[in-house]
Write a protein that holds these residues in place. Structure first.
Motif, mmCIF file in Angstrom:
data_model
loop_
_atom_site.group_PDB
_atom_site.id
_atom_site.type_symbol
_atom_site.label_atom_id
_atom_site.label_comp_id
_atom_site.label_asym_id
_atom_site.label_seq_id
_atom_site.Cartn_x
_atom_site.Cartn_y
_atom_site.Cartn_z
ATOM 1 N N ALA A 117 0.834 -1.208 0.000
ATOM 2 C CA ALA A 117 0.000 0.000 0.000
ATOM 3 C C ALA A 117 0.866 1.253 0.000
ATOM 4 N N THR A 118 1.959 1.220 0.745
ATOM 5 C CA THR A 118 2.877 2.361 0.775
ATOM 6 C C THR A 118 3.558 2.542 -0.577
ATOM 7 N N ALA A 119 3.925 1.429 -1.219
ATOM 8 C CA ALA A 119 4.522 1.500 -2.547
ATOM 9 C C ALA A 119 3.542 2.122 -3.544
ATOM 10 N N HIS A 120 2.279 1.761 -3.410
ATOM 11 C CA HIS A 120 1.237 2.343 -4.265
ATOM 12 C C HIS A 120 1.170 3.855 -4.083
ATOM 13 N N LYS A 121 1.198 4.296 -2.834
ATOM 14 C CA LYS A 121 1.148 5.733 -2.564
ATOM 15 C C LYS A 121 2.399 6.438 -3.082
ATOM 16 N N LEU A 122 3.565 5.795 -2.914
ATOM 17 C CA LEU A 122 4.805 6.384 -3.416
ATOM 18 C C LEU A 122 4.763 6.528 -4.934
ATOM 19 N N ALA A 123 4.190 5.533 -5.613
ATOM 20 C CA ALA A 123 4.092 5.595 -7.072
ATOM 21 C C ALA A 123 3.243 6.795 -7.501
ATOM 22 N N ARG A 124 2.147 7.022 -6.811
ATOM 23 C CA ARG A 124 1.292 8.165 -7.141
ATOM 24 C C ARG A 124 2.012 9.487 -6.869
ATOM 25 N N ILE A 125 2.756 9.530 -5.778
ATOM 26 C CA ILE A 125 3.522 10.738 -5.452
ATOM 27 C C ILE A 125 4.584 10.993 -6.523
ATOM 28 N N MET A 126 5.259 9.935 -6.941
ATOM 29 C CA MET A 126 6.300 10.068 -7.958
ATOM 30 C C MET A 126 5.736 10.667 -9.238
ATOM 31 N N TRP A 127 4.641 10.089 -9.716
ATOM 32 C CA TRP A 127 4.070 10.576 -10.979
ATOM 33 C C TRP A 127 3.628 12.035 -10.857
ATOM 34 N N THR A 128 2.990 12.363 -9.753
ATOM 35 C CA THR A 128 2.498 13.727 -9.551
ATOM 36 C C THR A 128 3.631 14.736 -9.533
ATOM 37 N N LEU A 129 4.696 14.441 -8.819
ATOM 38 C CA LEU A 129 5.824 15.363 -8.729
ATOM 39 C C LEU A 129 6.562 15.484 -10.056
ATOM 40 N N LEU A 130 6.675 14.382 -10.792
ATOM 41 C CA LEU A 130 7.319 14.449 -12.100
ATOM 42 C C LEU A 130 6.517 15.315 -13.060
ATOM 43 N N GLN A 131 5.195 15.218 -12.976
ATOM 44 C CA GLN A 131 4.354 16.040 -13.845
ATOM 45 C C GLN A 131 4.410 17.521 -13.466
ATOM 46 N N LYS A 132 4.444 17.799 -12.181
ATOM 47 C CA LYS A 132 4.484 19.189 -11.716
ATOM 48 C C LYS A 132 5.896 19.762 -11.692
ATOM 49 N N GLN A 133 6.891 18.890 -11.851
ATOM 50 C CA GLN A 133 8.293 19.296 -11.822
ATOM 51 C C GLN A 133 8.644 20.036 -10.525
ATOM 52 N N CYS A 134 8.282 19.418 -9.402
ATOM 53 C CA CYS A 134 8.589 20.007 -8.104
ATOM 54 C C CYS A 134 9.048 18.921 -7.140
ATOM 55 N N HIS A 135 9.767 19.333 -6.091
ATOM 56 C CA HIS A 135 10.302 18.399 -5.118
ATOM 57 C C HIS A 135 9.279 18.068 -4.045
ATOM 58 N N TYR A 136 9.505 16.960 -3.377
ATOM 59 C CA TYR A 136 8.626 16.503 -2.310
ATOM 60 C C TYR A 136 8.806 17.365 -1.062
ATOM 61 N N THR A 137 7.673 17.761 -0.483
ATOM 62 C CA THR A 137 7.683 18.512 0.779
ATOM 63 C C THR A 137 6.770 17.798 1.755
ATOM 64 N N PRO A 138 7.290 17.370 2.914
ATOM 65 C CA PRO A 138 6.442 16.666 3.906
ATOM 66 C C PRO A 138 5.265 17.539 4.325
ATOM 67 N N GLN A 139 4.076 16.931 4.368
ATOM 68 C CA GLN A 139 2.874 17.660 4.749
ATOM 69 C C GLN A 139 2.705 17.599 6.261
ATOM 70 N N VAL A 140 2.636 18.767 6.884
ATOM 71 C CA VAL A 140 2.483 18.839 8.333
ATOM 72 C C VAL A 140 1.009 18.679 8.689
ATOM 73 N N VAL A 141 0.743 17.820 9.688
ATOM 74 C CA VAL A 141 -0.618 17.577 10.132
ATOM 75 C C VAL A 141 -0.921 18.499 11.320
ATOM 76 N N ARG A 142 -1.956 19.289 11.200
ATOM 77 C CA ARG A 142 -2.305 20.222 12.263
ATOM 78 C C ARG A 142 -2.792 19.485 13.501
ATOM 79 N N GLY A 143 -2.422 20.015 14.647
ATOM 80 C CA GLY A 143 -2.869 19.439 15.905
ATOM 81 C C GLY A 143 -1.990 18.333 16.408
ATOM 82 N N VAL A 144 -0.922 18.020 15.636
ATOM 83 C CA VAL A 144 0.016 16.982 16.051
ATOM 84 C C VAL A 144 1.294 17.639 16.519
ATOM 85 N N ALA A 145 1.710 17.337 17.760
ATOM 86 C CA ALA A 145 2.905 17.965 18.302
ATOM 87 C C ALA A 145 4.140 17.409 17.636
#
Length: 341
Positions: free
Chosen positions: A313-341
């Protein structure tokens, strides 16, 4: 009659070539050798050339494009259903043409020579890894009959074999055997490291590679293999299509109102799928120590699923992230979750 499409059934030495008009009428049907094919295609007016994506297809695709033709490569599994009658070169060539005219056929982008060179290095590395594993396993089995047991792991094996290579208590034959396998093992390791160094140097200088390297779980081996295989992902209409092509989405068995999802389809490139799942395994072990959205998602999934299921399942998500970033030509930025210390 003007030829608008030329269909070619590729082979090692003899090629079947058929020309078609815009209405699908056959203008010529020839058998040509390698030299004749190059000369024949140079003499043709610019048109569409269709071939199966198979042995030597990327080379011929680049060659025909340099002559001014437009080339489409069709996945071989999409050609097979259109073969009518007996299996022969003429029927195969006709099937290639018929498949190319279908509305929903996804064509394979022609790889550059640089991409093919990188993939060659990956294939060579895989062979050397298999040979090194075979050598170590064989030595383990042979010496077990003499009461010499190796500990598990590559590092432990390397330390043990070094010790045995200078052990004077061994017989002459066993001493020669250990030294011979140790020499082979070291040679293979040096060759593997040289290939990995070359792959790392190439991918770090590649803009697409830098994008993939910014994603968790994607090291230089994964980045190199994916850039060489898919480029910027231009062959896929969406991230979902890319994941389906990799074979990491469930099989579907549906009829009427009933739909059952099975295990992953395992379509596509086995090497890419294996490498991506290995990358996913690496980040699962550290996900609990991080608080970004991806790590939290992995941690929550791991609480209710097995490790292997979570890895896929994680590999599936990574594949989607890879394609999206390659299309947008931008680097990966970790998404911060609000309310989490």
């Amino acid at each position: 009659m003007k030829v608008t499409t030329i269909s070619i059934d590729l082979a090692k030495n003899v090629f079947q070539v058929m020309g078609f008009t815009s209405t699908g009428k056959v203008v010529f049907n020839k058998r040509l050798n390698r030299a004749q094919l190059s000369h024949f295609m140079q003499m043709q007016l610019s048109c569409r050339v269709v071939m199966e994506a198979c042995y030597s297809s990327h080379y011929w695709g680049r060659t025909f494009e340099s002559m001014g033709h437009t080339v489409d490569l069709i996945p071989a599994q999409h050609v097979t259903p259109f073969v009518r009658g007996n299996k022969n070169d003429s029927n195969d060539t006709l099937a290639i043409f018929e498949a190319s005219s279908r509305a929903f056929i996804r064509f394979v982008p022609i790889k550059t020579q640089a991409q093919q060179e990188i993939l060659i290095l990956h294939r060579l590395r895989e062979r050397l890894l298999s040979a090194r594993t075979a050598a170590s396993n064989q030595l383990r089995g042979l010496l077990a009959d003499f009461g010499i047991i190796f500990p598990l792991g590559k590092v432990a094996f390397n330390e043990k074999i070094q010790t045995l290579s200078v052990d004077e208590s061994l017989s002459v034959t066993l001493n020669w055997l250990v030294k011979d396998v140790y020499t082979e093992y070291k040679t293979l390791s040096v060759r593997i490291k040289a290939i990995e160094k070359q792959l790392k140097t190439d991918i770090e200088a590649n803009p697409l590679g830098q994008i993939l390297l910014s994603i968790p779980g994607i090291g230089y081996l994964n980045a190199s293999a994916f850039v060489a295989s898919i480029g910027s992902g231009q062959a896929f209409a969406s991230a979902k299509d890319f994941a389906v092509w990799l074979g990491i989405t469930p099989k579907q068995f549906a009829s009427g109102n009933k739909s059952v999802m099975g295990g992953i389809s395992k379509r596509g490139d086995q090497y890419l799928r294996k490498q991506l799942i290995h990358g996913a395994r690496a980040i699962i072990s550290h996900a609990g120590k991080k608080q970004d959205a991806l790590s939290l998602w992995i941690t929550q999934l791991r609480a209710i699923k097995t490790f292997n299921c979570t890895a896929v399942a994680t590999a599936h998500k990574l594949a989607r992230i890879m394609w999206t970033l390659l299309q947008k030509q931008c680097h990966y930025t970790p998404q911060v979750v609000r309310g989490v210390a």
